[in-house]
Design a protein around this motif. Structure first.
Motif, PDB file in Angstrom:
ATOM      1  N   TYR A 124       0.826  -1.247   0.030  1.00  0.00           N
ATOM      2  CA  TYR A 124      -0.267   0.015   0.153  1.00  0.00           C
ATOM      3  C   TYR A 124       0.890   1.265  -0.172  1.00  0.00           C
ATOM      4  O   TYR A 124       2.156   1.168   0.237  1.00  0.00           O
ATOM      5  N   GLN A 134     -14.178  -0.341   4.769  1.00  0.00           N
ATOM      6  CA  GLN A 134     -12.863   0.565   4.058  1.00  0.00           C
ATOM      7  C   GLN A 134     -11.814  -0.417   4.520  1.00  0.00           C
ATOM      8  O   GLN A 134     -11.770  -1.110   5.480  1.00  0.00           O
ATOM      9  N   ARG A 161      -7.113   2.008   8.316  1.00  0.00           N
ATOM     10  CA  ARG A 161      -6.690   3.286   8.186  1.00  0.00           C
ATOM     11  C   ARG A 161      -5.222   3.282   8.315  1.00  0.00           C
ATOM     12  O   ARG A 161      -4.547   4.141   7.521  1.00  0.00           O
ATOM     13  N   TYR A 219      -7.806   7.479   3.451  1.00  0.00           N
ATOM     14  CA  TYR A 219      -8.834   6.849   4.503  1.00  0.00           C
ATOM     15  C   TYR A 219      -9.735   8.412   4.851  1.00  0.00           C
ATOM     16  O   TYR A 219     -11.044   8.247   4.487  1.00  0.00           O
ATOM     17  N   ASP A 220      -9.129   9.417   5.363  1.00  0.00           N
ATOM     18  CA  ASP A 220      -9.719  10.551   5.751  1.00  0.00           C
ATOM     19  C   ASP A 220     -10.282  11.141   4.907  1.00  0.00           C
ATOM     20  O   ASP A 220     -11.461  11.980   4.980  1.00  0.00           O
ATOM     21  N   GLN A 280     -13.486  -2.033   9.209  1.00  0.00           N
ATOM     22  CA  GLN A 280     -12.138  -2.069   8.479  1.00  0.00           C
ATOM     23  C   GLN A 280     -11.849  -3.330   8.292  1.00  0.00           C
ATOM     24  O   GLN A 280     -11.697  -4.330   8.974  1.00  0.00           O
ATOM     25  N   THR A 313     -19.501  -0.815  -0.171  1.00  0.00           N
ATOM     26  CA  THR A 313     -17.834  -0.364  -0.133  1.00  0.00           C
ATOM     27  C   THR A 313     -17.775   0.468  -1.355  1.00  0.00           C
ATOM     28  O   THR A 313     -18.451   0.192  -2.376  1.00  0.00           O
ATOM     29  N   TRP A 326     -10.588   8.508  -6.864  1.00  0.00           N
ATOM     30  CA  TRP A 326      -9.087   8.462  -6.333  1.00  0.00           C
ATOM     31  C   TRP A 326      -8.085   8.638  -7.507  1.00  0.00           C
ATOM     32  O   TRP A 326      -8.344   8.781  -8.690  1.00  0.00           O
TER      33      TRP A 326
END
Length: 322
Positions: free
Chosen positions: A126, A191, A194, A201-202, A220, A236, A266
């Protein structure tokens, strides 16, 4: 006049912002402005129209841009050819991809780089982990999701993709053709954890809130997304191709719905360390950038300066899963 001035010009032309171009080049704005002014002086023409609010290419700048790009391409090709003659020149590069990267992208990257006689090794990670690996020199090229810390990195132009909603085929919203974010209000949101990408995420949660969706719970999940969608009446957010790549569309268990007005995107960029984005590394960046557009339908588009809709923290009940 040297090739760096051409790179500076192309960076500003693509960003249409001296500030954003300076950040992508890992330099401050005043030196960049001076380099552009020097180039304009040597050419004897104005490349940009500048105001306090925006930067635009002049007609001369538009005409010069493709030639500048070609000059950079030829220069990098010459550099690659010269370096390939050195016995010490490494032909192996390490590339990090996000876990959701499609097989077609990976296979095409391998095929194209084999033609360049470049051996590559892949790593799944990630964004947050990729940044650590890049900083430590453990990978040469990464594919990062915005937002991320750009210091010390050279980036491709941003590629964008709208997010929709994946739900169970028997979900109460399944009969609607298009969803609004506020339609999701009664349902939990699945999600990614985080810690894998705190800023993204935020940002997603802020955009949900701006559109009228404050999830009653956030589940999560790394590997239990499908289970939550079926058992928790959850939703989702994902790109349309993600469902197909997971092989879930063939079973008709899950469906993807677009969001009205595409309120959530995104963005991604292919990145490398600023001091190494030349030669083979630059070839790899360009190949991956092209493959993402061809196989995953990423579209080259400017990313808003900020897509955060609020500074306050949202309060959610978190349910963790692995």
């Amino acid at each position: 006049m040297d090739i760096r001035q051409f790179r500076y010009f192309v960076a500003v032309a693509e960003a249409l912002s001296f500030a954003r171009a300076a950040r992508s080049l890992n330099m401050s704005q005043p030196p960049l402005s001076r380099r552009i002014a020097d180039l304009e002086g040597e050419l004897g023409l104005r490349l940009f129209d500048r105001t306090s609010k925006k930067v635009d290419l002049t007609s001369a700048g538009e005409a010069f841009l493709p030639h500048a790009r070609e000059a950079i391409r030829v220069f990098d090709a010459a550099l690659r050819a010269a370096r390939s003659l050195s016995p010490s020149q490494s032909r192996r590069l390490r590339i990090a991809f996000p876990p959701e990267t499609s097989r077609s992208v990976l296979l095409d990257v391998i095929s194209r780089l084999q033609q360049e006689q470049v051996e590559v090794s892949f790593l799944e990670a990630y964004t947050l982990e990729q940044q650590r690996l890049l900083a430590a020199g453990e990978v040469d090229v990464g594919v990062l999701r915005y937002p991320f810390d750009k210091r010390g990195l050279q980036m491709s132009p941003p590629l964008g993709q709208p997010l929709g909603v994946i739900i169970d085929a028997k979900h109460p919203l399944a009969n609607l053709n298009t969803l609004h974010l506020r339609d999701l209000s009664p349902y939990p949101l699945v999600q990614f954890p985080r810690e894998l990408g705190p800023e993204l995420y935020d940002e997603i949660l802020d955009l949900c809130r701006a559109g009228g969706y404050v999830p009653p719970r956030i589940l999560q999940s790394g590997r239990m997304t499908a289970a939550f969608l079926k058992t928790q009446c959850a939703v989702t957010l994902a790109a349309a191709l993600l469902l197909k790549r997971r092989g879930e569309s063939g079973t008709k268990e899950f469906i993807w719905k677009p969001l009205e007005g595409s309120p959530i995107h995104w963005w991604t960029s292919v990145v490398c360390r600023s001091d190494e984005c030349i030669g083979l590394t630059r070839v790899v960046v360009d190949v991956i950038f092209d493959c993402l557009q061809q196989h995953e339908h990423w579209v080259r588009m400017p990313r808003p300066t900020t897509s955060r809709s609020g500074k306050g923290k949202l309060k959610h009940k978190l349910v963790r899963a692995t």
